[in-house]
Enzyme design. Structure first.
Site, PDB file in Angstrom:
ATOM      1  N   HIS A   1      -3.221  -3.170  -8.702  1.00 30.99           N
ATOM      2  CA  HIS A   1      -4.521  -3.699  -8.285  1.00 30.99           C
ATOM      3  C   HIS A   1      -5.507  -3.619  -9.446  1.00 30.99           C
ATOM      4  CE1 HIS A   1      -7.706  -3.746  -4.806  1.00 30.99           C
ATOM      5  NE2 HIS A   1      -7.640  -4.877  -5.443  1.00 30.99           N
TER       6      HIS A   1
ATOM      7  N   GLU B   1       0.841  -1.188   0.000  1.00 37.48           N
ATOM      8  CA  GLU B   1       0.000   0.000   0.000  1.00 37.48           C
ATOM      9  C   GLU B   1       0.884   1.249   0.000  1.00 37.48           C
ATOM     10  OE1 GLU B   1      -3.248   0.543  -0.047  1.00 37.48           O
ATOM     11  OE2 GLU B   1      -4.158  -1.425   0.354  1.00 37.48           O
TER      12      GLU B   1
ATOM     13  N   ASP C   1      -6.441   1.531  -8.567  1.00 40.60           N
ATOM     14  CA  ASP C   1      -5.165   1.846  -7.927  1.00 40.60           C
ATOM     15  C   ASP C   1      -4.024   0.973  -8.473  1.00 40.60           C
ATOM     16  OD1 ASP C   1      -6.807  -0.105  -6.521  1.00 40.60           O
ATOM     17  OD2 ASP C   1      -5.314  -0.155  -4.941  1.00 40.60           O
TER      18      ASP C   1
END
Length: 210
Positions: A106, A68, A116
């Site tokens: 993603h 992330e 994303d």
């Protein structure tokens, strides 16, 4: 698999990724200032991918490392953050035998559902360091939806059957490799997908982790 957090700052993202009530997690979080947090052991499942497929296989949560990035998706990614990512990725790729074609977004895996890390992420920069892939520019290949879908499938993208699915596939491919391009399938799209399929397609891949 690369993501953006799209919520507040890294502190808020950290709270959410570590909170059982949200049922979402990742192996790593990289803050905008380059601070790296490991949240889940690499050999354990993290809940970051959801529904989708890559190379015809679902359940990517069980066979991938999720990263992330602290970013809302509407601004370039900070230089300290990119440098931290460029330090982490080679270690992961060597440790888990991940080829550059399996460093994915993603949005590659979950076409039509996720966007994303988005159009502001610099995939070309990673490719120049051998940490991802990027197509050579050119045209000269006539647009052909069936050939495009087949070549994209060799790279790893989900199969696109009907008109709606094809548009989702094309949008996902462009988001990664040419976010400036809109409209119908073009010769430039065809050249890009054929180039990537010929250099990095499934017949050149050992199906390592993502």
């Amino acid at each position: 698999m690369l993501h953006y957090t799209a919520i507040g700052d890294a502190g808020e993202a950290l709270d959410r990724l570590c909170s059982p009530e949200f049922e979402v997690s990742s192996h790593y979080l990289i803050a905008a200032d380059g601070t790296l947090f490991q949240l889940v052991a690499e050999d354990k499942r993290a809940w970051h991918a959801g529904q989708g497929e890559w190379h015809g296989r679902g359940d990517v949560n069980s066979r991938s490392v999720g990263i992330e990035l602290d970013n809302a998706g509407d601004a370039p990614f900070a230089e300290p953050q990119m440098k931290a990512l460029e330090t982490l990725l080679p270690e992961l790729m060597q440790r888990w035998n991940i080829p550059p074609q399996n460093v994915i977004a993603h949005s590659d895996f979950a076409i039509g559902r996720k966007t994303d890390p988005g159009q502001k992420f610099d995939w070309h920069r990673l490719a120049r360091s051998g940490l991802s892939i990027w197509p050579q520019q050119g045209e000269g290949v006539q647009p052909d939806r069936a050939r495009f879908a087949a070549a994209a499938g060799r790279i790893g993208y989900p199969t696109a059957a009907g008109d709606g699915e094809f548009q989702l596939l094309l949008d996902a491919f462009r988001l990664r490799f040419s976010p400036w391009r809109k409209g119908k399938l073009t010769a430039a799209d065809m050249h890009a997908v054929m180039d990537l399929a010929n250099r990095f397609g499934a017949d050149n891949l050992d199906r390592s982790e993502e």
